[in-house]
Design an enzyme around this catalytic site. Structure first.
Site, PDB file in Angstrom:
ATOM      1  N   ARG A   1       1.753 -11.525   0.023  1.00 28.55           N
ATOM      2  CA  ARG A   1       2.710 -12.464   0.624  1.00 28.55           C
ATOM      3  C   ARG A   1       2.303 -13.927   0.455  1.00 28.55           C
ATOM      4  NH1 ARG A   1       0.126  -9.385   4.575  1.00 28.55           N
ATOM      5  NH2 ARG A   1      -1.445 -10.525   5.796  1.00 28.55           N
TER       6      ARG A   1
ATOM      7  N   HIS B   1       0.876  -1.172   0.000  1.00 30.22           N
ATOM      8  CA  HIS B   1       0.000   0.000   0.000  1.00 30.22           C
ATOM      9  C   HIS B   1       0.912   1.220   0.000  1.00 30.22           C
ATOM     10  CE1 HIS B   1      -2.965  -2.901   2.021  1.00 30.22           C
ATOM     11  NE2 HIS B   1      -3.329  -2.750   0.764  1.00 30.22           N
TER      12      HIS B   1
ATOM     13  N   GLU C   1       1.639   3.560   3.148  1.00 35.51           N
ATOM     14  CA  GLU C   1       2.039   2.990   4.427  1.00 35.51           C
ATOM     15  C   GLU C   1       3.559   3.040   4.438  1.00 35.51           C
ATOM     16  OE1 GLU C   1      -0.082  -0.757   4.879  1.00 35.51           O
ATOM     17  OE2 GLU C   1      -2.002   0.234   4.484  1.00 35.51           O
TER      18      GLU C   1
ATOM     19  N   TYR D   1     -10.313   1.101   5.708  1.00 30.06           N
ATOM     20  CA  TYR D   1     -11.398   0.136   5.759  1.00 30.06           C
ATOM     21  C   TYR D   1     -12.785   0.760   5.739  1.00 30.06           C
ATOM     22  CZ  TYR D   1      -8.003  -3.599   6.664  1.00 30.06           C
ATOM     23  OH  TYR D   1      -6.972  -4.491   6.566  1.00 30.06           O
TER      24      TYR D   1
ATOM     25  N   GLU E   1       2.210  -5.754  10.649  1.00 29.49           N
ATOM     26  CA  GLU E   1       1.290  -4.603  10.630  1.00 29.49           C
ATOM     27  C   GLU E   1       1.577  -3.739  11.859  1.00 29.49           C
ATOM     28  OE1 GLU E   1      -1.646  -2.670   8.718  1.00 29.49           O
ATOM     29  OE2 GLU E   1      -1.892  -4.817   8.366  1.00 29.49           O
TER      30      GLU E   1
ATOM     31  N   ASN F   1      -3.240  -5.945  -2.358  1.00 26.89           N
ATOM     32  CA  ASN F   1      -3.245  -7.003  -1.351  1.00 26.89           C
ATOM     33  C   ASN F   1      -4.509  -7.862  -1.356  1.00 26.89           C
ATOM     34  OD1 ASN F   1      -1.402  -8.057   0.488  1.00 26.89           O
ATOM     35  ND2 ASN F   1      -2.426  -7.154   2.248  1.00 26.89           N
TER      36      ASN F   1
ATOM     37  N   TYR G   1      -8.294 -13.278   2.628  1.00 29.17           N
ATOM     38  CA  TYR G   1      -8.135 -12.745   1.283  1.00 29.17           C
ATOM     39  C   TYR G   1      -6.742 -13.075   0.737  1.00 29.17           C
ATOM     40  CZ  TYR G   1      -6.543  -9.077   4.454  1.00 29.17           C
ATOM     41  OH  TYR G   1      -5.952  -8.382   5.477  1.00 29.17           O
TER      42      TYR G   1
ATOM     43  N   ARG H   1      -2.874   4.573  -1.478  1.00 30.58           N
ATOM     44  CA  ARG H   1      -2.967   3.154  -1.145  1.00 30.58           C
ATOM     45  C   ARG H   1      -2.810   2.289  -2.401  1.00 30.58           C
ATOM     46  NH1 ARG H   1      -4.942  -0.083   3.089  1.00 30.58           N
ATOM     47  NH2 ARG H   1      -6.039  -1.980   2.484  1.00 30.58           N
TER      48      ARG H   1
END
Lengths: 443, 296
Positions: free
Chosen positions: A270, A123, A126, A390, A280, A172, A266, A165
């Site tokens: 990775r 993202h 981040e 989110y 995270e 992701n 999901y 993002r």
């Protein structure tokens, strides 16, 4: 001796190890999938397996068992990792029961972990992962370990450049078979094209060429501290690693979040690796780089790489148990008929990630000042509370429950010249090159 | 000064600063909260297109577009959306200094910096906002944490900006939302008292004046080469002395503040300022004597 629950869904074999002891031939298979299953088969069991696979005699150095969703067992024989011959036979109820009975386990030997990647910028806003990876690409001394290839990599460079993002869709979320196999057309979303590129470099997903381990670096606006994300409750290696990292960081907390769930899981970036690890760290606003948050992430990676190094050197890690938080359900914001959010996270819940939430406790506050309370049978542990990204995914927070996960002894299988091979007789159509004598660890 | 009758409040000048956006949307549905005896406040959404996309801006920063250059330049079709929008807002609520301009404009903002509640006023000579700040600090519902900062504001009608943080972009925190709402209520109570002829005596107030900005250290290619130092992070409004650590490189080296005098930083590590090349703003602390105020 632990007897496994053998719920068979969809398996792909990661590694096969053969070892001849005094009285038995042991073939162990480890499977990587949503429900992994470890089988250690003795001679008697091998005979049963022979019957199941319709082959007389076993000559080959390695054998793979692949069970697909139709419960067909494919046996893949190989010499030096070349795929020779594939056959299949359907498993009926009886065979399944036999397979169930065969599951016993003591020590699970894992393949050494040699190829590691560290992903930043999945993202683009981040920033801890973005700047750590960029720094390590310039100066990678910190992430080097002997016997290990560690590759830092920016997964979504276009999003990183724009500090957003994603460009078209969330990278992701697109590592599922459909998107990975999709045909490239003019109007394919940027992230889908990128996912296929990444799968090509670090995968292919579910194959033996895939990277062993990927650390995927993320930030969250939620107060989650340094959270480790586990995708598979039976990934022995990863659970052992997390146990190691948690101990190394103690007394600082390092929660482990298990995302294994039939519907909610999901397809992450990775997930192309055999051992996917999500890191995270929060709270950090999008587009902001905090030194303390970067430092926390850096420490987690350092301990993770130390673990891999120690593991590869042959250390045997005893069985361990860790407390983890397993995903249960997502909770959306209250919305009106037009879909607009009508209440925000209640001050009592804000920043309370990983703290117990009991029935009757406040979760939302409406604009008019009304409190909406949590209604549930049991205590849950919320996380991703008020994560900025989110809102569009209709997620105010995620409910988890505390679970204890146990990992078995973890020890790498390092090829030993004294061990004789398991020879499998190849069928007539096999390639003419002779079988190997040496036990091989992976097809 | 005459009574303040035409008052406006803008939420979402930046489309991802959520407290003001939620408040403005709420007030558009329920304007009662903004009514007082002698006046009513007009709420509006500053940058609707940016709000829809939940981004700071779509073409250019709206809050940097209220300059004479943009407001009076020739009509052209390829202007960024924000130029058109700035003109609309200026038309509706301004132009500043003109007879038809609104009397007062509140502009609601959030910051990722740890600035608490900050009132941004263009000058200490703007008596009404200075008195308003004082009223908020020591009035019926005292909130001494509200701080006035003086800096150049956009060329709009008289008014002030409310800057609340820390809050990530795109996030609504209930505590800041409530605080902003309470601050607005208090500010409107003050205007009501002013309109009714209340005498507000002179007072002394501590205020911060923005004097400059400091960028991140950068590599030749423009990428930042160091982060805000952990000792500076979240220390908005606290003194920065010569020799204090301000940045930390990715290799762990410290970079120190090399100024001559103590300054007071603000907007430390504001997300939107990375592209504006601002790691933090530098301020001087002043004690101002503000004369009394009563409407004419």
């Amino acid at each position: 001796m632990l007897v496994h629950n053998t719920v068979i869904t969809d398996y792909i074999v990661v590694s096969i190890l053969t070892q001849k002891n005094e009285n038995s031939l042991n073939v162990s298979f480890s499977f990587m999938t949503t429900n992994s299953l470890e089988l250690v088969l003795g001679n008697q069991e091998l005979n049963i397996l022979r019957k199941l696979t319709c082959f007389k005699g076993i000559k080959e150095a390695s054998m793979a068992l692949v069970l697909n969703s139709c419960l067909e067992m494919h046996c893949i024989f190989s010499i030096k990792a070349l795929l020779l011959r594939q056959t299949s036979c359907k498993l009926n109820e009886q065979s399944l029961k036999q397979l169930n009975r065969m599951t016993s386990c003591y020590v699970v030997h894992e393949a050494p972990v040699r190829r590691v990647a560290i992903f930043g910028g999945t993202h683009g806003n981040e920033l801890s992962g973005v700047f750590l990876v960029k720094h390590w690409q310039e100066n990678g001394a910190e992430i080097q370990r002997t016997g290990l290839e560690v590759r830092p990599f920016i997964t979504n460079p276009s999003a990183v450049k724009k500090c957003t993002r994603y460009i078209d869709c969330d990278l992701n979320r697109v590592f599922d078979p459909d998107n990975l196999g999709r045909q490239i057309t003019e109007d394919i979303p940027y992230e889908v094209r990128r996912a296929q590129e990444i799968n090509h470099i670090f995968g292919p997903k579910n194959s033996n060429d895939a990277y062993d381990l990927i650390f995927d670096l993320h930030n969250t606006t939620s107060n989650m501290g340094g959270t480790l994300i586990l995708e598979n409750s039976r990934n022995n290696f990863t659970i052992q690693m997390f146990h190691y990292i948690k101990n190394a960081l103690a007394p600082e907390c390092c929660p482990v979040f298990l995302t294994e769930h039939p519907n909610l899981k999901y397809a992450t970036t990775r997930s192309i690796a055999k051992h996917p690890v999500g890191v995270e760290v929060g709270p950090q606003p999008q587009g902001v780089l905090r030194a303390d948050i970067l430092d926390k992430m850096r420490k987690i990676i350092k301990h993770g790489l130390d673990f891999v190094h120690i593991f590869n050197e042959g250390k045997e890690f005893p069985p361990c148990t860790i407390e983890i938080y397993k995903i249960m359900e997502k909770v959306d914001y209250p919305r009106n008929k037009n879909g607009e959010i009508t209440a925000v996270i209640h001050p009592s819940l804000q920043d309370q990630d990983w703290q117990p939430l009991n029935n009757g406790e406040p979760i939302f506050l409406t604009i008019d000042g009304e409190t909406i309370n949590y209604e549930g049978d049991s205590t849950v542990y919320p996380t991703f509370v008020n994560e900025a990204a989110y809102y569009e995914k209709k997620q105010a927070f995620v409910k988890t429950v505390k679970v204890k996960l146990t990992a078995k002894v973890a020890k790498p299988f390092l090829p030993d010249p004294d061990t004789s091979s398991l020879i499998l007789k190849a069928p007539k159509t096999a390639v003419k090159n002779a079988a190997l004598n040496k036990a091989d660890s992976c097809p | 000064m005459t009574s303040e009758h035409r008052v406006a409040v803008s939420g979402g000048t930046h489309g991802n600063e959520m407290s003001g956006i939620y408040l403005a949307k709420h007030w558009l549905r329920n304007p009662m909260e903004l009514r007082r005896g002698s006046f009513a406040v007009t709420p509006f959404l500053g940058n609707p297109r940016a709000i829809e996309k939940c981004v700071r801006y779509v073409g250019r920063d709206l809050n940097r577009t209220f300059t004479t250059e943009f407001l009076s330049s020739a009509e052209a079709e390829d202007k960024p959306y924000e130029v058109v929008r700035a003109r609309e807002i200026n038309q509706t609520y301004g132009p500043k200094g003109s007879a038809q301009a609104f009397d007062f404009m509140f502009d609601l903002h959030n910051t990722t910096a740890n600035m608490g509640a900050c009132l941004i006023v263009d000058s200490e000579e703007s008596l009404l906002p200075m008195h308003m700040c004082h009223y908020i600090q020591v009035g019926p519902a005292p909130d001494l944490s509200t701080r006035p900062a003086l800096g150049q504001g956009p060329l709009r009608s008289a008014g002030e900006a409310l800057e609340l943080g820390p809050q990530p972009q795109q996030v609504v925190r209930a505590d800041l939302f409530t605080q902003m709402r309470d601050l607005m209520a208090c500010a409107l109570d003050f205007i009501e008292l002013f309109n009714k002829g209340t005498v507000f005596p002179a007072f002394e107030i501590e205020a911060y004046k923005i004097t400059g900005r400091m960028d991140y250290p950068r590599y030749p290619d423009g990428e930042i080469s160091a982060m805000v130092h952990p000792k500076l992070q979240d220390k908005d409004f606290l003194p920065m002395n010569p020799g204090d650590p301000i940045f930390q490189t990715f290799s762990g080296e410290e970079i120190l503040y090399e100024g001559d005098t103590t300054i007071y930083p603000a907007f430390i590590n504001e997300a939107a300022y990375y592209e504006k090349k601002v790691a933090f703003a530098k301020m001087e602390k002043h004690m101002f004597s503000i004369p009394g105020l009563q409407r004419e």
